[in-house]
Design an enzyme around this catalytic site. Structure first.
Site, short mmCIF file in Angstrom:
data_model
loop_
_atom_site.label_atom_id
_atom_site.label_comp_id
_atom_site.label_asym_id
_atom_site.label_seq_id
_atom_site.Cartn_x
_atom_site.Cartn_y
_atom_site.Cartn_z
N ASP A 14 -2.75 34.51 87.14
CA ASP A 14 -3.71 33.40 87.35
C ASP A 14 -3.73 32.36 86.23
OD1 ASP A 14 -4.24 35.05 89.49
OD2 ASP A 14 -6.39 35.19 89.15
N LYS A 99 -3.44 35.39 96.20
CA LYS A 99 -4.48 36.32 96.64
C LYS A 99 -5.75 35.55 96.98
CE LYS A 99 -5.19 37.21 91.76
NZ LYS A 99 -6.53 36.64 91.52
N CYS A 147 -9.27 39.36 86.35
CA CYS A 147 -8.02 39.61 87.06
C CYS A 147 -7.00 40.37 86.22
CB CYS A 147 -7.47 38.31 87.61
SG CYS A 147 -8.51 37.70 88.98
C1 VGL Z 1 -10.77 35.32 88.30
C2 VGL Z 1 -13.04 35.04 88.50
C3 VGL Z 1 -12.90 34.65 89.81
C4 VGL Z 1 -9.61 35.66 87.41
C5 VGL Z 1 -10.60 34.92 89.61
O1 VGL Z 1 -8.49 35.19 87.69
O2 VGL Z 1 -9.81 36.41 86.43
N1 VGL Z 1 -12.00 35.38 87.76
N2 VGL Z 1 -11.67 34.60 90.35
#
Ligand code: VGL
Ligand code: ZN
Length: 198
Positions: A14, A99, A147
């Site tokens: 991410d 995702k 994540c």
């Molecule tokens: C994430 C919060 C919401 C992350 C993704 O990538 O850590 N955190 N969605």
């Protein structure tokens, strides 16, 4: 420094504008600062013939993941927007596993959770690793307490030898100390935490 082999996968979690850019909607402090180090890891991994794979939070405009729809988070990483794009300085040298595409919740690169049935749905990540006979994974990216944590815990549970690079992650720290607690939890689950170089 982590050693890469053909049986290693470097997972970049991410590393997207909404998390990494200071003007992103869920900006993680220090997020952009990890990009150069992650890029050197990508180069080292490729040189050793290791597999490099990326995850990308990829939400529809409305999902129970967002506070506006009853969830926890500000709107972030909406499909086909600037915020969802991988950071422009990141070297993208492998497949990207998305995702959340159909409104699923969940943080791991390996699994999503159907928000209605709460069913756990696998992404294609484990298959990509098994196809390449990967036995060890190195996890980097954002965010340590969400994540990265979930991806590393799932990797260890799937019996991959799992390392997290402390110099290549950063935490949301919604509550102070969340990042540190996540590292302790990962270590307790058998994840090797490689300390950052000073
Ligand atoms: C994430 C919060 C919401 C992350 C993704 O990538 O850590 N955190 N969605
Ligand atoms: Zn998200």
């Amino acid at each position: 420094m982590p050693h890469y082999e053909r049986s290693t996968a470097l997972i970049v979690v991410d590393l997207q504008n909404d998390f990494a850019d200071p003007s992103g909607s869920l900006a993680v402090r220090g997020g952009a600062a990890i990009v150069p180090f992650v890029n050197t890891q990508i180069a080292d991994a490729l040189e050793a013939g290791a597999f490099v794979v990326y995850t990308q939070d990829w939400h529809p405009r409305h999902t129970p993941h967002f506070a506006q729809d009853g969830g926890a988070w500000p709107v972030h990483c909406v499909q086909n927007t600037w915020g969802a794009r991988l950071h422009p300085d990141l070297a993208v040298e492998g497949p990207v596993v998305r995702k959340g595409t159909f409104g699923e919740d969940g943080y791991s690169g390996f699994t999503m959770r159907d928000p209605v049935s709460e069913e756990t749905i696998p992404t294609e990540l484990a298959g990509l690793l098994l196809e390449r006979a990967v036995t060890r994974v190195v996890v980097t990216g954002l965010a340590t307490d969400y994540c990265v944590r979930a991806t590393a815990l799932d990797a260890a549970a799937l019996s991959f030898e799992t390392t997290v690079l402390a110099g290549a992650i950063a935490a949301v720290d919604l509550k102070p100390g969340d990042g540190e607690r996540a590292l302790e939890e990962m270590a307790a689950a058998g994840v090797h935490i490689e300390p950052a170089r000073h």
